[in-house]
Enzyme design. Sequence first.
Site, PDB file in Angstrom:
ATOM      1  N   GLU A   1       0.848  -1.204   0.000  1.00  0.00           N
ATOM      2  CA  GLU A   1       0.000   0.000   0.000  1.00  0.00           C
ATOM      3  C   GLU A   1       0.876   1.243   0.000  1.00  0.00           C
ATOM      4  O   GLU A   1       1.944   1.277   0.638  1.00  0.00           O
ATOM      5  CB  GLU A   1      -0.914  -0.016   1.230  1.00  0.00           C
ATOM      6  CG  GLU A   1      -1.965   1.081   1.256  1.00  0.00           C
ATOM      7  CD  GLU A   1      -2.979   0.858   2.367  1.00  0.00           C
ATOM      8  OE1 GLU A   1      -3.429  -0.295   2.537  1.00  0.00           O
ATOM      9  OE2 GLU A   1      -3.311   1.815   3.080  1.00  0.00           O
TER      10      GLU A   1
ATOM     11  N   GLU B   1      -2.828  10.481   3.165  1.00  0.00           N
ATOM     12  CA  GLU B   1      -3.988  10.693   4.029  1.00  0.00           C
ATOM     13  C   GLU B   1      -3.962  12.129   4.530  1.00  0.00           C
ATOM     14  O   GLU B   1      -2.972  12.566   5.135  1.00  0.00           O
ATOM     15  CB  GLU B   1      -3.992   9.720   5.212  1.00  0.00           C
ATOM     16  CG  GLU B   1      -4.251   8.279   4.811  1.00  0.00           C
ATOM     17  CD  GLU B   1      -4.293   7.352   6.007  1.00  0.00           C
ATOM     18  OE1 GLU B   1      -5.277   6.613   6.162  1.00  0.00           O
ATOM     19  OE2 GLU B   1      -3.318   7.368   6.799  1.00  0.00           O
TER      20      GLU B   1
ATOM     21  N   ASP C   1       0.238   5.360   0.590  1.00  0.00           N
ATOM     22  CA  ASP C   1      -0.841   6.198   1.130  1.00  0.00           C
ATOM     23  C   ASP C   1      -0.547   7.688   1.138  1.00  0.00           C
ATOM     24  O   ASP C   1       0.530   8.111   1.582  1.00  0.00           O
ATOM     25  CB  ASP C   1      -1.114   5.841   2.600  1.00  0.00           C
ATOM     26  CG  ASP C   1      -1.719   4.476   2.793  1.00  0.00           C
ATOM     27  OD1 ASP C   1      -2.272   3.930   1.830  1.00  0.00           O
ATOM     28  OD2 ASP C   1      -1.641   3.967   3.926  1.00  0.00           O
TER      29      ASP C   1
END
Length: 330
Positions: free
Chosen positions: A143, A147, A145
């Site tokens: 993953e 955010e 990311d």
Amino acid sequence: MVLFPFYHTRQSSLHKASPPALVFLISIILKRKKEKNMASPQWILLLGMLFMASGTMGAPPRKPVPVPFSRNYMPTWAFDHIKYFNGGSEIQLHLDKYTGTGFQSKGSYLFGHFSMQMKLVPGDSAGTVTAFYLSSQNSEHDEIDFEFLGNRTGQPYILQTNVFTGGKGDREQRIYLWFDPTKAYHSYSVLWNLYQIVFFVDDIPIRVFKNCKDLGVRFPFNQPMKIYSSLWNADDWATRGGLEKTDWSKAPFIAAYKGFHIDGCESSVEAKFCATQGKRWWDQKEFQDLDAYQWRRLRWVRKKFTIYNYCSDRSRYPTMPPECRRDRDL
């Protein structure tokens, strides 16, 4: 997810000459050649060496090509909380006390360049999280990311990045942005190839994660990922570790998107390699590392805007993780 203490990173060193400096140096050499009328073979050899050096330098990503939402993406949940504008070239995600919403790419990709233009939730956004990320679909998932953690009115957004490899994450870095991300669209992108993962904000690198398999650190290389984005309530952790709760009187919370650029090696979920390996622009030698200008910009971000870096957190990592030195996260 937890809110970690704030730290500042140390400056990283630079090891390359920048392309503008190289051009300036070549112009000086040509001028001196004209003045001194020195033997051509010497100058040809020197210039050739300089141009060879320039060929080993990094390069900025190609400019993303904006396309309509439906070209590359599809809604995943709460379809009625996604609003479409300008023929689908722009969308809004809406969050209220009943639900958030999200979308995902139609295809799965093994390496590439992925970019989104986003305008984040304005005003009092405490408790909300707007996410833009790549993820594979198994228990030992990879993953990558972005955010965006909301905050009270007047307080800055926090951008948290993370990298999971083989199901292991815990590589959080947090920065403040140098602009208000709610006032206008800004570009957030990931360049991912066999050598590195680079996070960009408006083409400025804010983080690099190098392939450190030789150091025993797993790297995403054989699990195709889909691209996802969502707007959701996370007031149990997102703002001041959960101390600040979502104020539902301010709902709906709205994040806007456009661009929807994908330039990747599309693969089936079961694929273990990219069929076009070595043939795409983001897979060429100049994208195996940052160039000197990009390293300087990354150093600027680390020095001025970093508030947490797992590489510096000795309470969590008494010994610095091995990838941090290669990523120059010192």
